[in-house]
Scaffold this motif. Structure first.
Motif, PDB file in Angstrom:
ATOM      1  N   ALA A  30       0.720  -1.210   0.141  1.00 28.38           N
ATOM      2  CA  ALA A  30      -0.086   0.018   0.007  1.00 28.38           C
ATOM      3  C   ALA A  30       0.857   1.254   0.192  1.00 28.38           C
ATOM      4  O   ALA A  30       0.492   2.148  -0.606  1.00 28.38           O
ATOM      5  N   ALA A  31       1.947   1.077   0.730  1.00 26.00           N
ATOM      6  CA  ALA A  31       2.918   2.549   0.840  1.00 26.00           C
ATOM      7  C   ALA A  31       3.743   2.684  -0.496  1.00 26.00           C
ATOM      8  O   ALA A  31       3.775   3.636  -1.125  1.00 26.00           O
ATOM      9  N   ARG A  32       3.855   1.490  -1.051  1.00 27.97           N
ATOM     10  CA  ARG A  32       4.553   1.753  -2.715  1.00 27.97           C
ATOM     11  C   ARG A  32       3.598   2.286  -3.639  1.00 27.97           C
ATOM     12  O   ARG A  32       4.165   2.852  -4.238  1.00 27.97           O
ATOM     13  N   ILE A  33       2.350   1.830  -3.467  1.00 27.81           N
ATOM     14  CA  ILE A  33       1.729   2.087  -4.600  1.00 27.81           C
ATOM     15  C   ILE A  33       0.625   3.440  -4.308  1.00 27.81           C
ATOM     16  O   ILE A  33       0.567   4.137  -5.148  1.00 27.81           O
ATOM     17  N   GLY A  34       0.373   3.561  -2.893  1.00 25.16           N
ATOM     18  CA  GLY A  34      -0.397   4.862  -2.734  1.00 25.16           C
ATOM     19  C   GLY A  34      -1.681   4.434  -2.337  1.00 25.16           C
ATOM     20  O   GLY A  34      -2.537   5.428  -2.160  1.00 25.16           O
ATOM     21  N   ALA A  35      -2.085   3.169  -2.256  1.00 24.91           N
ATOM     22  CA  ALA A  35      -3.426   2.789  -2.045  1.00 24.91           C
ATOM     23  C   ALA A  35      -3.314   1.337  -1.709  1.00 24.91           C
ATOM     24  O   ALA A  35      -2.410   0.558  -2.273  1.00 24.91           O
ATOM     25  N   PRO A  36      -4.349   0.935  -0.902  1.00 25.00           N
ATOM     26  CA  PRO A  36      -3.855  -0.565  -0.560  1.00 25.00           C
ATOM     27  C   PRO A  36      -4.758  -1.577  -1.924  1.00 25.00           C
ATOM     28  O   PRO A  36      -5.343  -1.079  -2.675  1.00 25.00           O
ATOM     29  N   LEU A  37      -4.146  -2.729  -1.900  1.00 20.64           N
ATOM     30  CA  LEU A  37      -4.557  -3.810  -2.884  1.00 20.64           C
ATOM     31  C   LEU A  37      -5.656  -4.707  -2.097  1.00 20.64           C
ATOM     32  O   LEU A  37      -5.369  -5.125  -0.794  1.00 20.64           O
ATOM     33  N   GLU A  38      -6.671  -4.996  -2.596  1.00 25.39           N
ATOM     34  CA  GLU A  38      -7.703  -5.699  -2.007  1.00 25.39           C
ATOM     35  C   GLU A  38      -8.341  -6.670  -2.879  1.00 25.39           C
ATOM     36  O   GLU A  38      -8.681  -6.524  -3.993  1.00 25.39           O
ATOM     37  N   LEU A  39      -8.479  -7.795  -2.492  1.00 27.47           N
ATOM     38  CA  LEU A  39      -9.038  -9.004  -3.468  1.00 27.47           C
ATOM     39  C   LEU A  39     -10.715  -9.082  -3.476  1.00 27.47           C
ATOM     40  O   LEU A  39     -11.334  -8.701  -2.478  1.00 27.47           O
ATOM     41  N   ALA A  40     -10.995  -8.849  -4.713  1.00 25.91           N
ATOM     42  CA  ALA A  40     -12.647  -8.685  -5.226  1.00 25.91           C
ATOM     43  C   ALA A  40     -13.107 -10.043  -5.085  1.00 25.91           C
ATOM     44  O   ALA A  40     -14.343 -10.276  -4.684  1.00 25.91           O
ATOM     45  N   GLY A  41     -12.466 -10.900  -5.340  1.00 26.91           N
ATOM     46  CA  GLY A  41     -12.646 -12.447  -5.521  1.00 26.91           C
ATOM     47  C   GLY A  41     -11.634 -13.211  -6.174  1.00 26.91           C
ATOM     48  O   GLY A  41     -10.589 -12.633  -6.644  1.00 26.91           O
ATOM     49  N   ILE A  42     -11.858 -14.578  -6.067  1.00 28.69           N
ATOM     50  CA  ILE A  42     -10.863 -15.585  -6.354  1.00 28.69           C
ATOM     51  C   ILE A  42     -11.775 -16.804  -7.296  1.00 28.69           C
ATOM     52  O   ILE A  42     -12.634 -17.505  -6.630  1.00 28.69           O
ATOM     53  N   ALA A  43     -11.454 -16.900  -8.450  1.00 30.04           N
ATOM     54  CA  ALA A  43     -11.948 -17.822  -9.280  1.00 30.04           C
ATOM     55  C   ALA A  43     -11.252 -19.093  -9.211  1.00 30.04           C
ATOM     56  O   ALA A  43     -10.076 -19.181  -9.519  1.00 30.04           O
ATOM     57  N   VAL A  44     -12.084 -20.260  -9.011  1.00 27.60           N
ATOM     58  CA  VAL A  44     -11.334 -21.702  -8.970  1.00 27.60           C
ATOM     59  C   VAL A  44     -12.145 -22.525  -9.654  1.00 27.60           C
ATOM     60  O   VAL A  44     -13.459 -22.384  -9.910  1.00 27.60           O
TER      61      VAL A  44
END
Length: 443
Positions: A30-44
């Motif tokens: 998040a610090a490197r990007i400037g915003a958090p990464l968040e999982l919206a879904g995982i397809a399996v």
């Protein structure tokens, strides 16, 4: 700031490592990007599969990847499924709709990377795929960006860890191919069906991607001359050692003139002898390494682990940081660079040296007859070793015959193939035990 939302397609060995790293490194990312990464879904494919203690809400899992991709709250699609279809359809849909894509799908990129690049342009989205070649080794980005102001002339690499482990084991222990393959399987380096690795399909796909980036030309797997390592014998390895060489499965992509003098590209994958003094000769075990030659930069070497869940996930996260940053500031990476559109040079025009082992009749005049065939096709002989049956330090043929081991000067592949075909017709030649290319030394 508003999170960058990810759709993860596939949660196998690499996918689970991606999820783990996203969780463990959330604050730093998040610090490197400037915003958090968040999982919206995982397809399996299968909901009930044991994936270990993943730090995610089970409700994120779905078996409907297309619906996940089409969701308005998804910004980036991360594809770890592999294969051509349905992955191609999913990624084209994502890119056309403006969603950036990070993928490790070398097979799809090598077969139809054009469809993905075109969709990325249409949707003004990013397409990144560092993890598709050589795992964690930062290789594609240097070709794509760092060397963009230079002219790359050749890329030579060991890009398949399974075959490198097998050939390294054969060299270290004197084992045959089958024995070394069994050892690689037992240690987890080889799949239950190792065909893609040992027959060179995996390396050919990677070679196509490397050549496309290095030479600003669309190259597909079908353009790559491919040979595997299944015919390499313990005798070949011993002969290489006697020459001060070792055998590696190489991908070789080069830019240069064709038979008419026009600028062109040659891409090939095959086993070859290389001198022990070459930087790639000491790359052992399941490691990968790529040797790049450019006009201004000179010679560059990239080395490291080319496969595995954690190394590949590292490359995926690196791409994710880049595409997430781009989305936050409203820019996209430069489009595919394929302006050169160079023709593919036929394999018959490839020039290298050759090592040929012949079982021949043990009688006077044999060497002269064999040399005459080489001369007839303008293939110059550099060295010859000849030994009768029963010699203790010389090559021995079958049934009391002798062996000729010939190393040529540089010749075209077409000339060597014609030479071998005529040798087969000689009654004094019992069999052609092996033909191997010799790369990387004086020509």
């Amino acid at each position: 700031m508003k999170p960058v939302r990810l759709a993860l397609l596939g949660c196998g060995t690499v996918g689970t490592e991606v999820v783990r790293l996203l969780h463990e490194q959330a604050a730093d990312l998040a610090a490197r990007i400037g915003a958090p990464l968040e999982l919206a879904g995982i397809a399996v494919r299968r909901m009930g599969r044991d994936r270990g203690p993943l730090p995610v809400n089970p409700e994120l899992f779905t078996t409907d990847p297309l619906s996940l991709i089409k969701r308005d709250d998804v910004d980036v699609v991360v594809e770890m499924v592999g294969g051509i279809e349905p992955a191609r359809g999913w990624l084209v849909e994502a890119l056309r709709s403006g969603k950036s894509v990070v993928t490790a799908n070398k097979a799809l990129l090598a077969e139809d990377g054009a469809a993905l690049h075109d969709a990325a342009v249409e949707g003004r989205a990013d397409l990144y795929y560092e993890a598709a070649v050589a795992g964690a080794i930062p290789l594609l980005r240097p070709l794509r960006e760092s060397l963009h102001g230079d002219t790359v002339t050749q890329v030579t690499g060991i890009v398949n860890g399974t075959t490198n482990y097998i050939l390294s084991a054969m060299d270290a222990t004197g084992a045959g191919f089958a024995e070394a393959l069994d050892q690689a399987t037992e240690l987890g380096y080889a799949e239950a069906d190792p065909t893609a690795d040992v027959e060179g399909f995996d390396a050919a796909a990677k070679a196509a991607i490397l050549a496309s980036l290095a030479f600003h030309t669309r190259v597909t797997a079908a353009d790559v001359h491919r040979e595997g390592i299944t015919e390499v014998t313990a005798a070949d390895v011993a002969s290489a050692r006697a020459m001060g060489c070792t055998i590696k499965l190489l991908c070789i992509a080069s830019r240069g003139p064709d038979s008419t003098g026009a600028d062109s590209v040659s891409v090939r994958v095959h086993p070859a002898m290389i001198p022990l003094s070459h930087p790639l000769a000491r790359v052992g075990d399941a490691f990968n390494a790529v040797f790049v030659e450019a006009v201004a930069a000179g010679q560059l070497m990239f080395y490291g682990r080319g496969a595995g869940g954690a190394p590949t996930a590292s490359a995926v996260l690196g791409d994710l940081v880049t595409v997430a940053r781009n989305r936050l500031v409203g820019v996209r990476a430069a489009s595919e660079s394929a302006y050169a559109a160079l023709p593919i040079r036929p394999m018959g025009e490839a020039r290298t040296r050759y090592h040929i082992s012949l079982d021949v009749a043990d009688r006077p005049g044999v060497l002269a007859a064999v040399a005459g065939v080489f001369a007839g096709h303008d293939v110059s002989i550099a060295t010859v070793r000849q030994g009768p049956a029963g010699g203790t330090d010389r090559p021995v043929g079958r049934g009391g015959d002798a062996v000729l081991v010939i190393v040529t000067h540089e010749a075209t592949d077409a000339a060597l193939a014609a030479t071998v075909e005529d040798l087969r017709r000689l009654d004094i030649v019992r069999s052609i035990a092996s033909v191997l290319r010799v790369e990387g030394g004086d020509r």
